[in-house]
Design a protein around this motif. Structure first.
Motif, short mmCIF file in Angstrom:
data_model
loop_
_atom_site.label_atom_id
_atom_site.label_comp_id
_atom_site.label_asym_id
_atom_site.label_seq_id
_atom_site.Cartn_x
_atom_site.Cartn_y
_atom_site.Cartn_z
N LEU A 37 49.75 42.33 44.96
CA LEU A 37 50.54 43.23 44.12
C LEU A 37 50.49 42.54 42.67
O LEU A 37 50.17 43.15 41.59
CB LEU A 37 52.04 43.29 44.65
CG LEU A 37 52.79 44.46 45.08
CD1 LEU A 37 54.21 44.17 45.40
CD2 LEU A 37 52.17 45.68 44.57
N PHE A 38 50.15 41.29 42.83
CA PHE A 38 50.03 40.41 41.45
C PHE A 38 48.69 40.81 40.96
O PHE A 38 48.48 41.00 39.78
CB PHE A 38 50.34 38.99 41.61
CG PHE A 38 51.66 38.61 41.94
CD1 PHE A 38 52.80 39.32 41.83
CD2 PHE A 38 51.77 37.44 42.50
CE1 PHE A 38 54.11 38.87 41.94
CE2 PHE A 38 53.14 37.02 42.93
CZ PHE A 38 54.24 37.89 42.75
N ASN A 39 47.76 40.74 41.72
CA ASN A 39 46.21 41.30 41.22
C ASN A 39 46.23 42.54 40.89
O ASN A 39 45.40 42.91 39.87
CB ASN A 39 45.48 41.18 42.68
CG ASN A 39 45.08 39.78 43.07
OD1 ASN A 39 45.12 38.95 42.29
ND2 ASN A 39 44.71 39.47 44.30
N TRP A 40 47.00 43.38 41.19
CA TRP A 40 46.93 44.88 40.82
C TRP A 40 47.77 44.87 39.40
O TRP A 40 47.01 45.31 38.34
CB TRP A 40 47.79 45.79 41.71
CG TRP A 40 47.84 47.01 41.04
CD1 TRP A 40 46.95 47.80 40.90
CD2 TRP A 40 49.20 47.62 40.60
NE1 TRP A 40 47.47 49.21 40.41
CE2 TRP A 40 48.79 49.27 40.21
CE3 TRP A 40 50.51 47.45 40.58
CZ2 TRP A 40 49.68 49.90 39.69
CZ3 TRP A 40 51.35 48.29 40.15
CH2 TRP A 40 50.99 49.55 39.56
N ILE A 41 48.95 44.13 39.25
CA ILE A 41 49.75 44.44 37.92
C ILE A 41 48.85 43.57 36.81
O ILE A 41 49.26 43.58 35.69
CB ILE A 41 51.30 43.97 38.06
CG1 ILE A 41 51.43 42.69 38.45
CG2 ILE A 41 51.76 44.98 38.98
CD1 ILE A 41 52.82 42.19 38.67
N ILE A 42 48.18 42.56 37.42
CA ILE A 42 47.37 41.61 36.03
C ILE A 42 46.76 42.37 35.03
O ILE A 42 46.42 41.86 34.13
CB ILE A 42 46.68 40.36 36.80
CG1 ILE A 42 46.97 39.15 35.92
CG2 ILE A 42 45.37 40.86 37.19
CD1 ILE A 42 46.43 37.95 36.42
N LYS A 43 46.29 43.66 35.40
CA LYS A 43 45.61 44.45 34.83
C LYS A 43 46.57 45.05 33.38
O LYS A 43 46.17 45.28 32.27
CB LYS A 43 45.26 45.83 35.15
CG LYS A 43 44.31 46.57 34.28
CD LYS A 43 43.72 47.67 35.14
CE LYS A 43 42.52 48.55 34.30
NZ LYS A 43 41.84 49.46 35.21
N TRP A 44 48.23 44.92 33.68
CA TRP A 44 48.81 45.42 32.60
C TRP A 44 49.89 44.41 32.09
O TRP A 44 50.48 44.25 31.17
CB TRP A 44 49.81 46.42 33.14
CG TRP A 44 48.90 47.77 33.42
CD1 TRP A 44 48.37 48.70 32.31
CD2 TRP A 44 48.48 48.14 34.59
NE1 TRP A 44 47.64 49.57 33.07
CE2 TRP A 44 47.60 49.28 34.60
CE3 TRP A 44 48.14 47.46 35.98
CZ2 TRP A 44 46.60 50.09 35.59
CZ3 TRP A 44 47.83 48.40 37.15
CH2 TRP A 44 47.03 49.49 36.79
N ILE A 45 50.14 43.24 33.04
CA ILE A 45 51.13 42.25 32.62
C ILE A 45 50.12 40.98 32.93
O ILE A 45 49.32 40.66 33.92
CB ILE A 45 52.06 42.04 33.63
CG1 ILE A 45 52.97 43.32 33.71
CG2 ILE A 45 52.98 40.96 33.40
CD1 ILE A 45 54.07 43.48 34.66
N ASN A 46 50.37 39.89 31.85
CA ASN A 46 49.43 38.94 31.60
C ASN A 46 49.87 37.82 32.72
O ASN A 46 50.98 37.82 33.13
CB ASN A 46 49.26 38.46 30.14
CG ASN A 46 50.63 37.99 29.47
OD1 ASN A 46 51.52 37.56 30.17
ND2 ASN A 46 50.77 37.97 28.51
N THR A 47 48.96 36.76 32.64
CA THR A 47 49.20 35.44 33.52
C THR A 47 50.43 34.96 33.20
O THR A 47 51.25 34.37 34.24
CB THR A 47 47.88 34.64 33.46
OG1 THR A 47 46.75 35.11 33.69
CG2 THR A 47 48.56 33.27 34.14
#
Length: 315
Positions: free
Chosen positions: A237-247
């Motif tokens: 899920l984190f791999n997916w949202i990292i396109k819109w939410i930064n590290t």
């Protein structure tokens, strides 16, 4: 490739972040329940994750074509991401053999400290003062949770050091992913990185002489649980949202992990939830709220110029 980072997600990223944090909160519990060596636990967590992901290719046949068209640079970055992730699991799981669940989880979730630095140098991210205050408040809350359980001296100190290194390596994993995910779909990226991580971990086991077979049935069950819950329902899920939410924002959200882990440890491992843990949990929640409320570095609200600058800084 075109940068499509401003596409609207089909599912609210912050809700996905919340669900992912709940999922990763189970990780330390499953590791504690298994009697297998730390490298073996890490290995089968990723191997099973790949096995569970492969059938999904039937519904996402374009992923293979996408993977086949990756540039050499993106391949190398995916492998680097896999090395970071493998190192994170090896360091963190090994730390649980020397120190407590609370101490290890608190230290390994200090990744926002390193994410602040990495986000600034690699992506030119700026964090507003109120958001930074919230981030520091959440980190203080983590220490409140773990303070009474921190071991001093001896092998416990070594375990704490390993957990801290685990925070450094997982931050590297997120930073690389933040860049690569602008050029790959979530499914393709997850499959390639998990496969690379599995290869690294299997190689580590063979070099150090760990047996890949001969473990009790219960351990295989915990390996499967680690793959399904904290990995596929958490990291993926984190791999997916990292396109819109930064590290930095994802790292801040993961600071909620000690809260979930402490609650699960109470019900499953019989560990007592102390007053400092309750207080620390409330401080963490307040800090995360402040950070997300006032942080303007999340990808969904940055300017196009800031987005396009990121690949140039990592190129």
């Amino acid at each position: 490739m075109e940068n499509s980072s401003l596409e609207k997600p089909l599912f609210p990223p912050y809700l996905a972040l919340f669900l992912g944090v709940i999922a990763v909160s189970t990780s330390a519990i499953f590791v504690k329940l298994s009697d297998a060596p730390a490298p073996i636990i890490a290995t089968y967590r990723l191997v099973f994750s790949v096995i569970l992901t492969l059938p999904l290719l039937a519904w996402n046949r374009g992923a293979l074509a996408e993977i086949g068209k990756l540039t050499k640079k993106v391949w190398l970055l995916c492998i680097l991401s896999g090395v970071f992730l493998a190192s994170h699991f090896l360091l963190w799981f090994e730390s649980l053999n020397y120190t407590s669940v609370a101490s290890s989880t608190v230290l390994v979730t200090l990744q926002p400290l390193f994410a602040f630095i990495g986000g600034y140098f690699f992506f030119g991210e700026r964090v507003r003062l109120l958001a930074l205050t919230g981030g520091l408040l959440a980190i203080v809350g983590s220490f409140v949770i773990g303070w009474g359980d921190f071991r001093v001296g001896g092998m416990a100190l070594w375990g704490d050091f390993l957990a801290l290194l685990g925070a450094v390596t997982v931050t590297g994993y997120w930073l690389v992913g933040q860049y690569v995910r602008q050029h790959m779909s979530s499914f393709a990226y997850t499959l390639v990185v998990y496969s690379a991580t599995s290869v690294v971990l299997i190689g580590y086991d063979l070099v150090l002489g760990y047996s890949l077979v001969g473990y009790p049935a219960a351990d295989w069950g915990w390996f499967f649980c680690l793959a399904l819950f904290p990995t596929l329902l958490g990291h993926s899920l984190f791999n997916w949202i990292i396109k819109w939410i930064n590290t930095t924002t994802i790292s801040m959200g993961i600071l909620g992990e000690p809260i979930g882990t402490a609650i699960l440890a109470y019900f499953i491992l019989g560990e007592v939830v102390t007053l400092p843990q309750w207080i620390g949990g409330l401080i963490i929640l307040a800090g995360i709220y402040l950070f997300i409320r006032f942080n303007q570095a999340a990808k969904g609200v940055t300017t196009v110029e800031q987005q396009s600058a990121a690949p140039e800084k990592l190129a």
